[in-house]
Design a protein around this motif. Structure first.
Motif, short mmCIF file in Angstrom:
data_model
loop_
_atom_site.label_atom_id
_atom_site.label_comp_id
_atom_site.label_asym_id
_atom_site.label_seq_id
_atom_site.Cartn_x
_atom_site.Cartn_y
_atom_site.Cartn_z
N GLN A 26 0.80 -1.07 -0.01
CA GLN A 26 0.14 0.04 -0.17
C GLN A 26 0.84 1.20 0.07
OE1 GLN A 26 -2.45 0.60 3.50
NE2 GLN A 26 -1.25 -0.64 4.90
N LEU A 27 0.27 2.31 -0.72
CA LEU A 27 0.92 3.55 -0.61
C LEU A 27 0.07 4.45 0.16
CD1 LEU A 27 3.56 4.68 -1.77
CD2 LEU A 27 2.20 5.32 -3.86
N ILE A 28 0.02 4.78 1.32
CA ILE A 28 -0.95 5.37 2.23
C ILE A 28 -0.89 6.98 1.72
CG2 ILE A 28 -1.45 6.30 4.67
CD1 ILE A 28 -0.29 3.45 5.55
N GLY A 29 -2.24 7.24 1.58
CA GLY A 29 -2.35 8.80 1.12
C GLY A 29 -1.64 9.13 -0.48
N GLY A 30 -1.16 8.13 -0.99
CA GLY A 30 -0.49 8.20 -2.12
C GLY A 30 1.08 8.56 -2.02
N THR A 31 1.31 8.47 -0.59
CA THR A 31 2.71 9.08 -0.53
C THR A 31 3.83 8.00 0.50
OG1 THR A 31 2.14 10.21 1.43
CG2 THR A 31 2.24 11.42 -0.79
N LEU A 32 3.13 7.28 1.28
CA LEU A 32 3.90 6.60 2.23
C LEU A 32 3.78 4.93 2.16
CD1 LEU A 32 5.59 6.77 5.09
CD2 LEU A 32 3.48 6.53 6.32
N PRO A 33 4.96 4.03 1.65
CA PRO A 33 4.62 3.07 1.15
C PRO A 33 4.96 2.04 2.33
CG PRO A 33 6.81 3.97 0.55
CD PRO A 33 5.98 4.78 1.38
N PHE A 34 4.17 1.02 2.33
CA PHE A 34 4.48 -0.27 3.32
C PHE A 34 4.43 -1.37 2.30
CE2 PHE A 34 3.12 3.10 6.14
CZ PHE A 34 4.20 2.94 7.09
N ASP A 60 2.88 -4.17 3.12
CA ASP A 60 1.73 -4.88 3.60
C ASP A 60 0.30 -4.72 3.11
OD1 ASP A 60 0.96 -2.40 4.92
OD2 ASP A 60 2.13 -2.91 6.30
N PRO A 61 -0.76 -5.21 3.15
CA PRO A 61 -1.99 -5.08 2.43
C PRO A 61 -2.69 -3.53 2.48
CG PRO A 61 -2.09 -6.88 3.55
CD PRO A 61 -0.98 -6.12 4.24
N TYR A 62 -3.40 -3.21 1.44
CA TYR A 62 -4.29 -1.97 1.27
C TYR A 62 -5.27 -2.06 2.44
CZ TYR A 62 -7.38 1.28 -0.65
OH TYR A 62 -8.26 2.33 -0.99
N GLY A 63 -5.01 -1.01 3.15
CA GLY A 63 -5.98 -0.76 4.28
C GLY A 63 -5.75 -1.49 5.55
N PRO A 90 -7.03 6.52 3.96
CA PRO A 90 -6.87 7.81 3.75
C PRO A 90 -6.87 8.03 2.34
CG PRO A 90 -5.10 7.11 5.25
CD PRO A 90 -5.86 5.87 4.88
N PRO A 91 -7.46 9.61 1.80
CA PRO A 91 -7.65 9.92 0.41
C PRO A 91 -6.48 9.57 -0.39
CG PRO A 91 -8.83 11.18 1.95
CD PRO A 91 -7.88 10.33 2.65
N GLY A 92 -6.45 9.15 -1.59
CA GLY A 92 -5.38 9.03 -2.38
C GLY A 92 -4.69 7.79 -2.16
N SER A 93 -4.77 7.05 -1.23
CA SER A 93 -4.22 5.59 -0.72
C SER A 93 -4.39 4.49 -2.25
CB SER A 93 -4.66 4.90 0.49
OG SER A 93 -4.40 5.56 1.25
N LEU A 94 -3.34 3.95 -2.35
CA LEU A 94 -3.20 3.07 -3.43
C LEU A 94 -2.92 1.48 -3.00
CD1 LEU A 94 -1.30 5.32 -6.07
CD2 LEU A 94 -3.87 4.89 -6.00
#
Length: 309
Positions: free
Chosen positions: A43-51, A53-56, A205-209
């Protein structure tokens, strides 16, 4: 190339903390981590912070399901003010060690270089306390560490973290079913498929991928300019834990005969791990290439799990 299981240090704080609470009956930390669902996505939280691990997903989202698959229960308490939390902790310690977290790692002043919040979550096991300090096993590599109560409470307040509630702790760990590691792995596969599907009722968060889109977007960002904060996050935490999670998933899946899924998890582990050196030495194009190769593996892994291996 055959998968070769990893054993060594790494940021597995909650898996290690659970293992301490389980004691002599603890399964391997690889199986504990697998049961939380953490290896199954990106996941890319807010479109900026990568982890990796699964989306959400966050650790709290995986704990109850993991405990059920492992055959354990525990009692969770959280919230209240600092005095109430200290009273709960002091009372609970009369019955044995207490599982604590999430805490803000930056307030753990027994760790070198920590002087304030760094927006990093962590989990510890508290063993005892007196009027001035707490005694803990910190799975970051600090057994029997003492920390002044003021620092501990600042960490436990967790107000700089993106998930979790203040003063969360788990007590009353009870083994309610004798689950073998094989049984736990099999029981955790439906959750793995769920997380790879990117279907979640949890707030995102909005923009998460997630998954392929997250990998492709992060690759482009790294290639066009990996800033200092992103690089530090990747090389000190995200890549290390992501590669280990995928490697442990590969080992677990191989044990239950999911050969193609194990092969894909091993491929993911190799691709994530391959990012470490390029990012450290600033050969960012190579790290971006690894991410682009990683992108399609998430759908392939989901399909392999759905088809039974």
């Amino acid at each position: 190339m055959m998968h070769f299981a990893y054993t060594g240090s790494g940021p597995y704080c909650y898996a290690n903390s659970f293992a301490m609470m389980f004691g002599a009956q603890a399964p391997s930390t690889a199986v504990i981590e697998f049961a939380t669902g953490s290896p199954f996505g990106m996941q890319l939280i807010g479109g900026t912070l990568p982890f990796f691990d699964p989306y959400g997903w966050d650790p709290e989202a995986g704990f109850d399901g993991a405990l059920a698959a492992l055959g354990w229960t525990s009692t969770v308490s959280k919230g209240g003010d600092a005095d109430d939390a200290l009273s709960r902790l002091r009372s609970s310690l009369k019955d044995g060690p207490v599982w604590i977290g999430p805490v803000e790692m930056g307030h753990l002043r027994h760790q070198p270089g920590m002087s304030g919040p760094i927006d990093a979550d962590h989990y510890v096991v508290v063993l005892d306390m007196d009027e001035d300090s707490v005694l803990m096993h910190d799975p970051q590599g600090y057994p029997y560490a003492r920390l002044p109560i003021a620092n501990f409470m600042a960490a436990w307040r967790a107000d700089t973290l993106s998930y979790g509630d203040a003063y969360t702790m788990r007590t009353d760990f009870v083994r309610v079913a004798e689950m073998s590691e094989i049984e736990t792995i099999r029981a955790s596969i439906p959750a793995a498929i769920h997380w790879l599907s990117m279907e979640t009722d949890l707030p995102v968060p909005p923009g998460s991928l997630g998954n392929a889109e997250a990998a492709e977007t992060l690759a482009a960002r790294i290639e066009t300019g990996c800033d200092k904060g992103l690089r530090a996050h990747l090389i000190h935490f995200a890549v290390r834990v992501g590669a280990r999670r995928a490697a442990d998933a590969a080992a677990c899946l191989a044990r239950v005969g999911y050969k193609e899924a194990a092969r894909l998890a091993d491929e993911q582990a190799r691709l994530i791990g391959a990012m470490q050196h390029p990012l450290v030495v600033r050969k960012d194009a190579a790290a971006a290439d690894a991410l682009r190769a990683l992108a399609p593996t998430y759908d392939r892994l989901k399909a392999a799990l759905e088809h039974g291996g």
